[in-house]
Structures are given as C-alpha cells and as structure tokens.
Design a protein around this motif. Structure first.
Motif, PDB file in Angstrom:
ATOM      1  N   LEU A   7       1.009  -1.177  -0.072  1.00 13.86           N
ATOM      2  CA  LEU A   7       0.226  -0.205   0.110  1.00 13.86           C
ATOM      3  C   LEU A   7       1.144   1.199   0.256  1.00 13.86           C
ATOM      4  O   LEU A   7      -0.051   2.307  -1.024  1.00 13.86           O
ATOM      5  N   ALA A   8       2.335   1.649   1.029  1.00 16.58           N
ATOM      6  CA  ALA A   8       2.590   1.942   0.749  1.00 16.58           C
ATOM      7  C   ALA A   8       3.373   2.146  -0.636  1.00 16.58           C
ATOM      8  O   ALA A   8       3.572   3.548  -1.233  1.00 16.58           O
ATOM      9  N   ALA A   9       4.278   1.244  -1.134  1.00 14.33           N
ATOM     10  CA  ALA A   9       4.498   1.426  -2.270  1.00 14.33           C
ATOM     11  C   ALA A   9       3.960   2.172  -3.649  1.00 14.33           C
ATOM     12  O   ALA A   9       3.646   3.236  -4.709  1.00 14.33           O
ATOM     13  N   LEU A  10       2.438   1.739  -2.992  1.00 15.73           N
ATOM     14  CA  LEU A  10       1.381   2.109  -4.203  1.00 15.73           C
ATOM     15  C   LEU A  10       0.595   3.243  -4.131  1.00 15.73           C
ATOM     16  O   LEU A  10       1.045   4.033  -5.367  1.00 15.73           O
ATOM     17  N   VAL A 125       1.336  14.889  -0.884  1.00 14.88           N
ATOM     18  CA  VAL A 125       1.473  13.515  -1.631  1.00 14.88           C
ATOM     19  C   VAL A 125       2.418  12.817  -1.258  1.00 14.88           C
ATOM     20  O   VAL A 125       2.569  11.750  -1.536  1.00 14.88           O
ATOM     21  N   ALA A 126       3.864  13.427  -1.690  1.00 16.20           N
ATOM     22  CA  ALA A 126       4.805  13.006  -1.501  1.00 16.20           C
ATOM     23  C   ALA A 126       5.352  11.990  -0.618  1.00 16.20           C
ATOM     24  O   ALA A 126       6.027  11.042  -1.079  1.00 16.20           O
ATOM     25  N   ALA A 127       4.695  12.743   0.588  1.00 15.03           N
ATOM     26  CA  ALA A 127       5.131  11.580   1.622  1.00 15.03           C
ATOM     27  C   ALA A 127       4.560  10.477   1.586  1.00 15.03           C
ATOM     28  O   ALA A 127       4.225  10.661   3.341  1.00 15.03           O
ATOM     29  N   THR A 128       3.493  10.579   1.992  1.00 16.68           N
ATOM     30  CA  THR A 128       2.039   9.235   2.530  1.00 16.68           C
ATOM     31  C   THR A 128       2.804   8.123   2.004  1.00 16.68           C
ATOM     32  O   THR A 128       2.012   7.409   3.012  1.00 16.68           O
ATOM     33  N   PRO A 129       4.418   8.130   1.588  1.00 13.67           N
ATOM     34  CA  PRO A 129       4.581   6.414   1.686  1.00 13.67           C
ATOM     35  C   PRO A 129       5.389   6.152   2.963  1.00 13.67           C
ATOM     36  O   PRO A 129       4.993   4.767   3.605  1.00 13.67           O
ATOM     37  N   GLY A 130       5.512   7.121   3.062  1.00 18.62           N
ATOM     38  CA  GLY A 130       6.168   7.069   4.523  1.00 18.62           C
ATOM     39  C   GLY A 130       5.570   7.154   5.858  1.00 18.62           C
ATOM     40  O   GLY A 130       5.325   6.630   6.609  1.00 18.62           O
TER      41      GLY A 130
END
Length: 138
Positions: A7-10, A125-130
C-alpha cells in the motif's frame, strides 16, 4: 504478502502521477480497493470494494486477522474524500459495524485522518508512502 508495504509503495506510484490531492485519493481507492471513480463508486464502496492488495503487514492495533486491511484503509480514505469525515465515520460505525475500539475502527480512523491531512495539504502527496509505513505498518 506484506499488504501494508505494498500500500505504501502504491501510494508512491499513484502520488507521482496525481494532479491533485483529491485525484491521488480517488486513484488510490481504485487501485487498492477497487472503488470506481465515476458515479457508481458508492456501489463499490457499499459492497466493500475489491481486495486488490491482499495480505497482512499492518501493526497490531489495525490487524483484524484478515487479508483485507489495505482495501479497508483505501476504501475509507476515498470515502472521506467524497463524503467527508463525519459521514464516513457514521457509515463506518453505524452501517459497517466497525466500533471505534476495534481493529477496523482504529484503521478507519487512521484513514479518515490520512485523507484529511492529504486534502488539506498538511501531508504532501509525496510524503504519503512514509506516513503509511510509519503509522500503519508492523
């Protein structure tokens, strides 16, 4: 499969191409939970979407023992983007029967928080995987 890491990668892949925070959440809902983008989205949400990232990997407070927590999180986040936090929480607790003190209830609250942060711009949005990895994954 580690569905939380997936999910994080997606989120990273979707976020790299999203034109706006709302676009990001709608696409994440489609890719992770099978929630269509058009007017029929509510049918998909009511039927709990599709388990596109089956597996485990969520931290203990959010692990209900199923392979569908990525779907649950993404579906709740997209519902928040479309209906708002209050309506989504009401549906989660009253219709989906996910008490706030259950694994699904806690995960739903995290999804509502996540969507709110993304939509407000407080969480880029760019920080959402983290954010997903740090706040949800085991």
């Amino acid at each position: 499969m580690d569905a939380c890491a997936e999910l994080a990668a997606l989120a990273g892949r979707v976020g790299a191409e999203a034109s706006s925070p709302r676009e990001f959440l709608l696409t994440l809902g489609t890719e992770a939970a099978g929630i269509r983008r058009g007017p029929l989205w509510m049918i998909d949400a009511a039927l709990a979407g599709q388990n596109r990232l089956p597996g485990r990997g969520f931290a203990e407070p959010f692990d209900d023992g199923s392979n569908g927590q990525a779907r649950h999180f993404a579906g709740t986040a997209v519902s928040t983007a479309r209906l708002g936090a209050s309506v989504t929480r009401w549906v989660s607790v009253r219709l989906r029967r996910d008490p706030l003190d259950s694994a699904d209830g806690r995960l739903g609250e995290q999804a509502i928080t996540f969507a709110g942060l993304v939509l407000s711009g407080e969480l880029p949005v760019a920080a959402t995987p983290g954010w997903i990895a740090e706040n949800l994954c085991a």
